[in-house]
Write an enzyme that holds these catalytic residues in place. Structure first.
Site, PDB file in Angstrom:
ATOM      1  N   PHE A   1      90.351 -50.651  39.736  1.00  0.00           N
ATOM      2  CA  PHE A   1      90.302 -49.355  39.057  1.00  0.00           C
ATOM      3  C   PHE A   1      89.425 -48.436  39.894  1.00  0.00           C
ATOM      4  O   PHE A   1      88.484 -48.899  40.544  1.00  0.00           O
ATOM      5  CB  PHE A   1      89.703 -49.493  37.651  1.00  0.00           C
ATOM      6  CG  PHE A   1      90.732 -49.668  36.579  1.00  0.00           C
ATOM      7  CD1 PHE A   1      91.499 -50.823  36.505  1.00  0.00           C
ATOM      8  CD2 PHE A   1      90.942 -48.674  35.629  1.00  0.00           C
ATOM      9  CE1 PHE A   1      92.461 -50.991  35.520  1.00  0.00           C
ATOM     10  CE2 PHE A   1      91.893 -48.826  34.628  1.00  0.00           C
ATOM     11  CZ  PHE A   1      92.656 -49.987  34.577  1.00  0.00           C
TER      12      PHE A   1
ATOM     13  N   ASN B   1      75.514 -47.344  32.896  1.00  0.00           N
ATOM     14  CA  ASN B   1      76.380 -46.165  32.993  1.00  0.00           C
ATOM     15  C   ASN B   1      77.149 -45.989  31.697  1.00  0.00           C
ATOM     16  O   ASN B   1      76.990 -46.767  30.749  1.00  0.00           O
ATOM     17  CB  ASN B   1      77.306 -46.267  34.204  1.00  0.00           C
ATOM     18  CG  ASN B   1      78.192 -47.494  34.115  1.00  0.00           C
ATOM     19  OD1 ASN B   1      79.007 -47.625  33.211  1.00  0.00           O
ATOM     20  ND2 ASN B   1      78.011 -48.423  35.050  1.00  0.00           N
TER      21      ASN B   1
HETATM   22  N1  CTP Z   1      83.911 -52.916  41.779  1.00  0.00           N
HETATM   23  C1  CTP Z   1      83.460 -54.217  41.802  1.00  0.00           C
HETATM   24  N2  CTP Z   1      82.203 -54.507  42.208  1.00  0.00           N
HETATM   25  C2  CTP Z   1      81.378 -53.509  42.609  1.00  0.00           C
HETATM   26  C3  CTP Z   1      81.821 -52.160  42.599  1.00  0.00           C
HETATM   27  C4  CTP Z   1      83.100 -51.902  42.182  1.00  0.00           C
HETATM   28  O1  CTP Z   1      84.221 -55.125  41.415  1.00  0.00           O
HETATM   29  N3  CTP Z   1      80.150 -53.799  43.019  1.00  0.00           N
HETATM   30  C5  CTP Z   1      85.301 -52.652  41.367  1.00  0.00           C
HETATM   31  C6  CTP Z   1      85.446 -51.888  40.081  1.00  0.00           C
HETATM   32  O2  CTP Z   1      85.544 -52.761  38.955  1.00  0.00           O
HETATM   33  C7  CTP Z   1      86.740 -51.132  40.315  1.00  0.00           C
HETATM   34  C8  CTP Z   1      86.738 -50.883  41.808  1.00  0.00           C
HETATM   35  O3  CTP Z   1      85.866 -51.845  42.348  1.00  0.00           O
HETATM   36  O4  CTP Z   1      87.867 -51.923  40.042  1.00  0.00           O
HETATM   37  C9  CTP Z   1      86.316 -49.520  42.217  1.00  0.00           C
HETATM   38  O5  CTP Z   1      85.095 -49.172  41.623  1.00  0.00           O
HETATM   39  P1  CTP Z   1      84.412 -47.774  41.903  1.00  0.00           P
HETATM   40  O6  CTP Z   1      83.048 -47.779  41.288  1.00  0.00           O
HETATM   41  O7  CTP Z   1      85.333 -46.667  41.540  1.00  0.00           O
HETATM   42  O8  CTP Z   1      84.335 -47.802  43.455  1.00  0.00           O
HETATM   43  P2  CTP Z   1      83.225 -48.119  44.458  1.00  0.00           P
HETATM   44  O9  CTP Z   1      83.669 -49.268  45.285  1.00  0.00           O
HETATM   45  O10 CTP Z   1      81.902 -48.263  43.782  1.00  0.00           O
HETATM   46  O11 CTP Z   1      83.290 -46.821  45.351  1.00  0.00           O
HETATM   47  P3  CTP Z   1      82.563 -45.394  45.155  1.00  0.00           P
HETATM   48  O12 CTP Z   1      81.442 -45.587  44.166  1.00  0.00           O
HETATM   49  O13 CTP Z   1      82.109 -45.069  46.506  1.00  0.00           O
HETATM   50  O14 CTP Z   1      83.637 -44.462  44.661  1.00  0.00           O
END
Ligand code: CTP
Length: 409
Positions: free
Chosen positions: A331, A212
């Site tokens: 975040f 990404n």
């Molecule tokens: N995060 C994580 N591990 C994952 C996915 C997310 O540690 N597999 C953490 C990210 O580093 C961030 C937070 O979770 O601190 C939120 O990440 P985000 O991508 O915004 O949220 P998602 O849980 O993936 O939710 P969505 O994609 O449905 O918005």
């Protein structure tokens, strides 16, 4: 400009590294500091006061008998006016002089006259590797540290004498970062901060993958700010092209599962976990061992996906996080409806503090705007550099730790 309104006395002692002091002086000025140069007689043999005057825009002081000062006490006036005294390069002889409290020339006299409670003294040593490792030098260094000075350490590599080893002066940019750090509030001293940063990369085959647009800049700024605040920092980083911030231990990983494994191994020793990484939610379940070839039919390969572990949620679920011994900060990179999404995500992830930002507006940029969502409410941090925002986030974490307000609630 991180040194705006700061007045720095830059002391040069004798050594080949004096040539780097010119660059350092410019760097300090660029960050907004005013710089007053003081040179020993030996330093004047390596670089001229003319050069340092031209760069700093101020006459250089070289003698305690300089009568330009109305009270004829340059050693008192220079030390009193300073926000910091920085000795770069600092020779073995000068370290010995400091250790003994000598005061028979301007620079050592001024260091002795420094108002120690208010004006920090930083040393960037520079010398041959034998001189550096000599017990006398190491003994003197211990003494000056015990007396309240900060020793910035030395670099490793080729030396002017033709040898290779420890003892080179740090590069001007490294010293500059340490100077900026030394002027920040040490709000996380004694704490261990764990940060995830950057994107992850999920392989499709040996040459292709899914990733990404995260540049890692926000996470790296958070790691730097935590380090500046005095914490020991471990940065688990996906593939980015940024150098590790100074003094930060970086663990480089590629996939979400590698990041998960590295983070969970470090979390038991951490006081704060800040998850800034843009972790891929899914990985390719049927990744190919060899490069996938076109078969001529025009059909696209049938990729199947499986969900990656949620690193933040797993850490937040640990006993230490639930008992309040580990502060977890998430975040949220959203593309719309930031406040509602961030509030919902905070509860879903079970973390005391969730930082919302708009992904498309921040990925790769040097600035950002944040929303800090906690049980106490919502605080908006207006657009600023990522480092400035990271410092505010770190200050917020420090006050949550100090106030014991780290339950997910
Ligand atoms: N995060 C994580 N591990 C994952 C996915 C997310 O540690 N597999 C953490 C990210 O580093 C961030 C937070 O979770 O601190 C939120 O990440 P985000 O991508 O915004 O949220 P998602 O849980 O993936 O939710 P969505 O994609 O449905 O918005």
């Amino acid at each position: 400009m991180d040194l705006r309104d700061k007045h720095i006395v830059l002391g040069l002692t004798g050594g080949v590294a004096c040539y780097k002091a010119a660059e350092l002086c410019r760097g300090l000025l660029k960050e907004g500091a005013t710089v007053q140069v003081v040179m020993t007689e030996a330093a004047c043999r390596f670089i001229t006061p003319v050069t340092m005057q031209a760069l700093s825009g101020r006459p250089v002081f070289t003698s305690q008998w300089d009568d330009r000062e109305a009270n004829n006490m340059p050693h008192i006036n220079l030390a009193r006016e300073a926000d910091m005294i920085l000795l770069a390069p600092c020779s073995a002889d000068f370290i010995a002089r400091l250790a003994q409290g000598r005061a028979d020339e301007l620079l050592s006299l001024m260091c002795l006259a420094r108002p120690a409670a208010r004006v920090p003294l930083l040393l960037a040593p520079a010398m041959n590797r034998e001189m550096w490792s000599h017990p006398a030098t190491q003994r003197n260094l211990q003494q000056v540290v015990a007396d309240g000075a900060t020793v910035l350490g030395v670099g490793h590599g080729d030396q002017a004498c033709g040898e290779t080893g420890d003892g080179r002066m740090l590069e001007p940019d490294e010293i500059l970062q340490d100077v900026i750090a030394a002027l920040q509030a040490p709000s996380l001293r004694g704490r261990h901060v764990l940060v995830t940063a950057g994107p992850t990369y999920e392989a499709i085959d040996p040459v292709r993958g899914i990733t990404n647009l995260s540049s890692g800049k926000m996470g790296y700024a958070v790691a730097r700010a935590a380090r500046e605040a005095g914490a020991r920092v471990t940065l688990v980083s996906g593939p980015v092209s940024l150098p590790a911030p100074r003094g930060v231990a970086r663990i480089s990983v590629r996939s979400a599962r590698e990041m998960h494994q590295a983070t969970l191994a470090e979390a038991p020793a951490a006081d704060v976990f800040i998850a800034t990484a843009a972790v891929a939610d899914w990985r390719v379940a049927n990744a190919a061992q060899q490069k996938i070839k076109k078969d001529g039919s025009g059909a696209a390969p049938a990729l199947q996906f499986e969900e990656n572990p949620d690193i933040l949620a797993d850490v937040a679920r640990s006993d230490r996080a639930r008992s309040g011994a580990l502060l977890c900060v998430g975040f949220a990179a959203e593309s719309e409806d930031l406040l509602a999404n961030a509030q919902a995500k905070r509860l879903r992830k079970g973390v005391p503090l969730l930082v919302g930002n708009l992904g498309p507006a921040t990925f790769g940029q040097d600035d950002n705007a944040l929303l800090l969502v906690s049980e106490q409410g919502v605080e908006e941090l207006a657009r600023d550099s990522k480092l400035a925002l990271a410092r505010r986030l770190v200050a917020r974490c420090a006050s949550m730790l100090d106030g014991g307000r780290i339950h997910a609630g």
